[in-house]
Design a protein around this motif. Structure first.
Motif, PDB file in Angstrom:
ATOM      1  N   VAL A 451      10.948 -10.745 -12.278  1.00  0.00           N
ATOM      2  CA  VAL A 451      11.686  -9.877 -13.203  1.00  0.00           C
ATOM      3  C   VAL A 451      11.628  -8.451 -12.675  1.00  0.00           C
ATOM      4  CG1 VAL A 451      11.841  -8.978 -15.559  1.00  0.00           C
ATOM      5  CG2 VAL A 451      11.152 -11.364 -15.163  1.00  0.00           C
ATOM      6  N   LYS A 507      17.708  -5.077 -16.373  1.00  0.00           N
ATOM      7  CA  LYS A 507      16.697  -6.091 -16.072  1.00  0.00           C
ATOM      8  C   LYS A 507      17.350  -7.211 -15.287  1.00  0.00           C
ATOM      9  CE  LYS A 507      15.006  -8.786 -19.359  1.00  0.00           C
ATOM     10  NZ  LYS A 507      14.158  -9.264 -20.478  1.00  0.00           N
ATOM     11  N   GLU A 509      16.639 -10.838 -13.467  1.00  0.00           N
ATOM     12  CA  GLU A 509      15.711 -11.967 -13.423  1.00  0.00           C
ATOM     13  C   GLU A 509      16.184 -12.993 -12.408  1.00  0.00           C
ATOM     14  OE1 GLU A 509      14.228 -12.886 -17.727  1.00  0.00           O
ATOM     15  OE2 GLU A 509      16.301 -12.191 -17.884  1.00  0.00           O
TER      16      GLU A 509
END
Length: 564
Positions: A451, A507, A509
């Motif tokens: 992440v 973010k 991932e």
């Protein structure tokens, strides 16, 4: 002069309605831009009105109405009846009522530009533009037409500002958007336009309703004095305004529906706006059936104009101001020369048997005003660009102007679009696990989740770097938050230090099984590092299992393409 209570009240009502249009422009433009710039665009709509009000009172009014010179009025001082007299006043209207009425028109021309230059303009640079358009640019061309200048003497007709207000704003928007360049991510590396949707179409719809409401005052209160036959004329102007807007909206909706197979909301809104702009010049001299025709043509013009500006000329106009106000204003100006009934023009329109004189004057005036405003605005923006700078940095643009220009973080997130992705990843190469040595392969026995919290302006480079090391799938989320510094980089709110400041981040991932985790982490570090606070964080987790829903495969097999 004997004042008319009815006419004075009427012009004051119109003034309030036109002032309220500022809220309409703010809502329209805010909804059509991304949420990270919402506060900035609203602030610009507020500030250009404030700056414009003062500068028009100080100097602009004198240039526009201070004498009967062919090109310029005469600046005699601040706008006061004791300074300028009452020679420019409509019958029965006090000086102060006329001054505030003209002020809100000047502010409308200024605010048009904010949408076209949204999401990448320095706030200080925009303030300078707001100062100069109300101080000099708008008053000069306004004098030519409404101040008994050379175009007025030739018989040019513009009831409420298709040219004086809207085409001036559209031409300035054209110059500003052209000199700024497109927003980051608007065009791919091949030059293809990419969609950057606004964050709230309902907000933009509200803006159009407010503008439509205000436009009844914009056009209706330009019919002065309100006595005798002019009372009936006001009703006609209201009807023409309404029908042209409605026809423009329906036309734009139908064209976009046929073209894109869906009724486009933004295009429909701009169709209504173009209909309002186009009828503004001739709402008093064009018959109601022909007003509908003016609206229909304006709806087609705004669809074609927006496509031309975005895909042919490749100028990024987030709200469509150039097409709606610039092209729509020019069409409305010419429409007077085609369809005028002759009641307030030197001759009837060309298509009503009046010959080509009026049409020629309207075309001449429209072209000259557009070229003058474009050249003056381009020169102004060039000077600003060479001095304090016109455009924010790429990092500030990606973070959003709310935080970079005003130190204000949004407390809600927007849906991530193609923000910062200048070229989508296509034709991802297949993974060859043998490309790594045995030491690396030993690390690949486990499935890991990486992440990455990063600055938005690093997203493009990060995605391409992941692609280069064969990371073939990512999940991206727009987030806000803070780290050890609590998001506090000398930011404040209402003159108070902000103890906690939510910063906009992205973010990313990824789930890795074949590519070594160390390679993913190392690659991300190289891309994200700047040495400053806020570079981001990288978290690594063990993944117990993975299930591919479609096939039922589990573990690493669920992450590998079945075609391999």
């Amino acid at each position: 002069m004997e004042y008319s209570a009815v006419s004075t009240i009427w012009i004051m009502v119109g003034t309030v309605l036109i002032f309220f249009m500022q809220a309409g422009f703010a809502m329209l433009e805010t909804g059509m831009t991304r949420v990270k710039n919402a506060g900035n665009i609203a602030m610009k709509n507020l500030v250009d009105y404030c700056i414009g009000s003062v500068t028009f009172w100080l100097i602009g009014f004198g240039i526009m109405y201070g004498g009967d010179g062919a090109v310029l009025g005469k600046i005699k001082g601040v706008a006061m009846e004791s300074v300028y007299g009452g020679g420019m006043l409509p019958d029965g209207i006090p000086f102060w009522a006329f001054l505030i009425f003209q002020t809100v028109f000047a502010a409308t021309a200024a605010t048009i530009v904010s949408g076209a230059m949204a999401a990448r303009t320095k706030f200080a640079a925009y303030c300078i533009y707001s100062l100069m358009i109300s101080l000099v640019i708008y008053p000069i061309s306004g004098h030519w037409i409404w101040g008994d200048g050379w175009l007025a003497q030739l018989g040019f007709h513009d009831l409420a500002g298709s040219t004086v207000v809207h085409m001036v704003g559209g031409a300035a928007a054209f110059a500003g958007a052209w000199m700024l360049g497109p927003r980051i991510g608007k065009y791919s590396r091949s030059g293809k336009s990419k969609k950057i949707p606004g964050h709230s179409m309902p907000l933009s719809v509200l803006g159009i309703f407010i503008l439509w409401f205000g436009w009844f005052g914009f056009n209706g209160s330009s019919v002065l004095p309100l006595t005798g036959d002019t009372v009936s004329l006001v009703g006609k102007v209201f009807c023409n305004t309404n029908l042209s807007a409605a026809a423009g909206a329906v036309t734009a909706m139908c064209i976009s529906w046929a073209w894109k197979k869906k009724p486009d909301i933004a295009m429909t809104l701009n169709g209504a706006l173009a209909g309002l702009v186009s009828i503004t010049a001739g709402a008093d001299v064009i018959s109601t059936p022909l007003a509908v025709l003016v609206g229909i043509v304006s709806g087609a013009i705004v669809v074609g104009g927006m496509h031309f500006i975005e895909n042919v000329v490749k100028i990024d106009d987030p709200v469509g101001a150039i097409a709606a106000h610039g092209f729509g204003g020019l069409w409305g100006t010419v429409a007077v020369g085609l369809f005028s009934d002759g009641t307030a023009t030197k001759t009837k329109g060309l298509l009503l048997g009046g010959g080509g004189y009026q049409c020629g004057i309207q075309i001449l005036g429209g072209i000259v005003v557009f070229l003058y405003v474009f050249a003056a605005s381009a020169l102004l923006f060039k000077i600003v660009q060479k001095t304090i700078g016109l455009r924010v940095s790429a990092e500030d643009e990606m973070d959003g102007l709310d935080i970079s220009e005003h130190g204000f973080s949004n407390t809600y997130t927007e849906v991530l679009s193609s923000d910062g992705i200048s070229a989508p990843m296509m034709n991802v190469p297949k993974i060859d696990g043998k490309a790594f040595d045995s030491t690396e392969n030993a690390e690949n026995l486990n499935i890991s989740k990486v992440v990455i919290i990063a600055r938005k302006n690093k997203l493009d480079a990060l995605l391409h770097a992941m692609n280069d090391i064969n990371v073939t799938g990512v999940t991206i989320t727009d987030v806000t938050g803070y780290g050890i510094q609590k998001g506090n980089n000398d930011k404040y709110y209402r003159s108070s230090d902000a103890d906690l400041n939510l910063l906009p981040k992205v973010k990313v991932e990824v789930i890795v099984s074949t590519v070594p985790v160390s390679r993913v982490v190392e690659t991300a570090e190289k891309v994200l590092y700047s040495g400053n606070y806020g570079d981001g964080k990288i978290f690594v987790y063990d993944v117990k299992n993975v299930v591919k829903v479609r096939t039922g495969e589990v573990g690493r097999e669920a992450l590998i393409d079945e075609s391999k």
